[in-house]
Design a protein around this motif. Structure first.
Motif, mmCIF file in Angstrom:
data_model
loop_
_atom_site.group_PDB
_atom_site.id
_atom_site.type_symbol
_atom_site.label_atom_id
_atom_site.label_comp_id
_atom_site.label_asym_id
_atom_site.label_seq_id
_atom_site.Cartn_x
_atom_site.Cartn_y
_atom_site.Cartn_z
ATOM 1 N N PHE A 182 -33.022 8.152 24.831
ATOM 2 C CA PHE A 182 -32.765 7.749 26.202
ATOM 3 C C PHE A 182 -32.010 8.857 26.914
ATOM 4 C CE2 PHE A 182 -28.829 6.981 24.137
ATOM 5 C CZ PHE A 182 -27.863 7.198 25.103
ATOM 6 N N ASP A 183 -32.080 8.827 28.227
ATOM 7 C CA ASP A 183 -31.270 9.680 29.081
ATOM 8 C C ASP A 183 -30.883 8.852 30.296
ATOM 9 O OD1 ASP A 183 -31.464 12.663 28.071
ATOM 10 O OD2 ASP A 183 -33.454 11.769 27.832
ATOM 11 N N VAL A 184 -29.697 9.100 30.806
ATOM 12 C CA VAL A 184 -29.277 8.502 32.062
ATOM 13 C C VAL A 184 -29.416 9.591 33.113
ATOM 14 C CG1 VAL A 184 -27.393 7.452 33.357
ATOM 15 C CG2 VAL A 184 -27.696 6.902 30.929
ATOM 16 N N LEU A 185 -30.334 9.362 34.049
ATOM 17 C CA LEU A 185 -30.595 10.328 35.104
ATOM 18 C C LEU A 185 -29.783 9.990 36.339
ATOM 19 C CD1 LEU A 185 -34.502 10.548 34.895
ATOM 20 C CD2 LEU A 185 -32.786 11.867 33.616
ATOM 21 N N ASP A 186 -29.399 11.005 37.068
ATOM 22 C CA ASP A 186 -28.722 10.838 38.344
ATOM 23 C C ASP A 186 -29.601 11.524 39.376
ATOM 24 O OD1 ASP A 186 -26.941 10.277 40.326
ATOM 25 O OD2 ASP A 186 -25.331 11.547 39.559
ATOM 26 N N ALA A 187 -30.424 10.748 40.053
ATOM 27 C CA ALA A 187 -31.403 11.293 40.997
ATOM 28 C C ALA A 187 -31.236 10.608 42.349
ATOM 29 C CB ALA A 187 -32.810 11.066 40.462
ATOM 30 N N PRO A 188 -31.520 11.321 43.430
ATOM 31 C CA PRO A 188 -31.349 10.726 44.757
ATOM 32 C C PRO A 188 -32.334 9.600 45.050
ATOM 33 C CG PRO A 188 -32.324 12.911 44.943
ATOM 34 C CD PRO A 188 -31.951 12.719 43.497
ATOM 35 N N ASP A 189 -33.499 9.612 44.371
ATOM 36 C CA ASP A 189 -34.499 8.578 44.616
ATOM 37 C C ASP A 189 -35.481 8.521 43.444
ATOM 38 O OD1 ASP A 189 -36.391 10.708 45.022
ATOM 39 O OD2 ASP A 189 -35.758 10.818 47.115
ATOM 40 N N LEU A 190 -36.370 7.538 43.498
ATOM 41 C CA LEU A 190 -37.329 7.337 42.414
ATOM 42 C C LEU A 190 -38.278 8.525 42.274
ATOM 43 C CD1 LEU A 190 -38.536 5.585 40.189
ATOM 44 C CD2 LEU A 190 -39.908 4.427 41.952
ATOM 45 N N ASP A 191 -38.683 9.133 43.373
ATOM 46 C CA ASP A 191 -39.593 10.276 43.298
ATOM 47 C C ASP A 191 -38.997 11.406 42.462
ATOM 48 O OD1 ASP A 191 -41.526 9.021 44.828
ATOM 49 O OD2 ASP A 191 -40.844 9.918 46.708
ATOM 50 N N GLU A 192 -37.713 11.687 42.651
ATOM 51 C CA GLU A 192 -37.055 12.741 41.879
ATOM 52 C C GLU A 192 -36.925 12.319 40.417
ATOM 53 O OE1 GLU A 192 -35.060 16.387 40.970
ATOM 54 O OE2 GLU A 192 -36.535 15.744 42.449
ATOM 55 N N ALA A 193 -36.621 11.054 40.178
ATOM 56 C CA ALA A 193 -36.530 10.570 38.796
ATOM 57 C C ALA A 193 -37.889 10.697 38.099
ATOM 58 C CB ALA A 193 -36.044 9.126 38.765
ATOM 59 N N ILE A 194 -38.961 10.426 38.804
ATOM 60 C CA ILE A 194 -40.307 10.570 38.235
ATOM 61 C C ILE A 194 -40.598 12.037 37.935
ATOM 62 C CG2 ILE A 194 -42.782 10.390 38.765
ATOM 63 C CD1 ILE A 194 -42.053 7.766 40.288
ATOM 64 N N ARG A 195 -40.205 12.933 38.833
ATOM 65 C CA ARG A 195 -40.416 14.362 38.616
ATOM 66 C C ARG A 195 -39.691 14.820 37.341
ATOM 67 N NH1 ARG A 195 -38.282 18.836 38.523
ATOM 68 N NH2 ARG A 195 -36.238 18.232 39.277
ATOM 69 N N ILE A 196 -38.452 14.363 37.185
ATOM 70 C CA ILE A 196 -37.667 14.719 36.000
ATOM 71 C C ILE A 196 -38.327 14.162 34.742
ATOM 72 C CG2 ILE A 196 -35.455 14.338 34.830
ATOM 73 C CD1 ILE A 196 -34.195 14.279 37.697
ATOM 74 N N ALA A 197 -38.744 12.902 34.785
ATOM 75 C CA ALA A 197 -39.367 12.257 33.629
ATOM 76 C C ALA A 197 -40.689 12.927 33.266
ATOM 77 C CB ALA A 197 -39.583 10.777 33.908
ATOM 78 N N ALA A 198 -41.470 13.313 34.260
ATOM 79 C CA ALA A 198 -42.767 13.931 34.006
ATOM 80 C C ALA A 198 -42.630 15.291 33.333
ATOM 81 C CB ALA A 198 -43.548 14.066 35.313
ATOM 82 N N ALA A 199 -41.481 15.932 33.491
ATOM 83 C CA ALA A 199 -41.249 17.237 32.867
ATOM 84 C C ALA A 199 -40.784 17.117 31.414
ATOM 85 C CB ALA A 199 -40.209 18.022 33.683
ATOM 86 N N HIS A 200 -40.470 15.918 30.956
ATOM 87 C CA HIS A 200 -40.001 15.710 29.586
ATOM 88 C C HIS A 200 -41.178 15.820 28.613
ATOM 89 C CE1 HIS A 200 -38.249 13.771 26.083
ATOM 90 N NE2 HIS A 200 -37.059 13.942 26.639
ATOM 91 N N PRO A 201 -40.985 16.462 27.461
ATOM 92 C CA PRO A 201 -42.083 16.597 26.492
ATOM 93 C C PRO A 201 -42.723 15.274 26.095
ATOM 94 C CG PRO A 201 -40.247 17.991 25.839
ATOM 95 C CD PRO A 201 -39.778 17.170 27.015
ATOM 96 N N MET A 202 -41.952 14.208 25.982
ATOM 97 C CA MET A 202 -42.525 12.931 25.549
ATOM 98 C C MET A 202 -43.413 12.291 26.612
ATOM 99 S SD MET A 202 -42.015 12.340 22.399
ATOM 100 C CE MET A 202 -42.202 10.582 22.120
ATOM 101 N N ALA A 203 -43.364 12.766 27.845
ATOM 102 C CA ALA A 203 -44.319 12.291 28.846
ATOM 103 C C ALA A 203 -45.723 12.767 28.468
ATOM 104 C CB ALA A 203 -43.934 12.788 30.236
ATOM 105 N N HIS A 204 -45.796 13.853 27.691
ATOM 106 C CA HIS A 204 -47.070 14.422 27.254
ATOM 107 C C HIS A 204 -47.536 13.829 25.933
ATOM 108 C CE1 HIS A 204 -46.924 17.879 30.132
ATOM 109 N NE2 HIS A 204 -45.652 17.535 30.107
ATOM 110 N N THR A 205 -46.607 13.444 25.080
ATOM 111 C CA THR A 205 -46.977 13.020 23.727
ATOM 112 C C THR A 205 -46.600 11.576 23.413
ATOM 113 O OG1 THR A 205 -44.885 13.845 22.817
ATOM 114 C CG2 THR A 205 -46.748 15.382 22.851
#
Length: 122
Positions: free
Chosen positions: A75-98
């Protein structure tokens, strides 16, 4: 706004996909930019225990509480201004690919000091 990012291992994960970023790069970029405040890997489901209280009795069970094919691997606790930024951060994580990533916005209790209010602020 804070988001809980659940990192999931999935049984249907692609084998050796191309273009998967290194976890070290994601950690450096995300934590280095102040977009994540806490995170860690989790032990396997076999090391988990379930805890329930029924009729005043504490019941502890071995293993994961529910049957699922996906396993929460970290898990990670993200601090993002909005959902779009949180999605961008999540999409860059290796497990989004695997595997898979689940984002859940925090829902403060509305106690004194909570910046985002409580359940009534949904």
């Amino acid at each position: 706004m804070r988001y809980l990012m659940l990192v999931l291992s999935t049984p249907d994960a692609p084998q050796d996909p191309e273009g998967v970023p290194a976890i070290e790069d994601w950690v450096r970029d995300t934590y280095g930019a102040g977009r994540a405040v806490l995170g860690d890997r989790l032990r396997p489901p076999a090391d988990a225990v379930g805890v329930q209280v029924r009729a005043g009795e504490v019941i502890v069970t071995d293993g994961p509480f529910s049957e699922t094919k996906e396993v929460v691997a970290g898990f990670d606790v993200l601090d993002a201004p909005d959902l779009d930024e949180a999605i961008r951060i999540a999409a860059a994580h290796p497990m989004a690919h695997t595997g898979a990533i689940e984002l859940r916005p925090f829902w403060p209790l509305g106690l004194e000091g909570d910046a985002d209010g409580g359940p009534g602020d949904a």
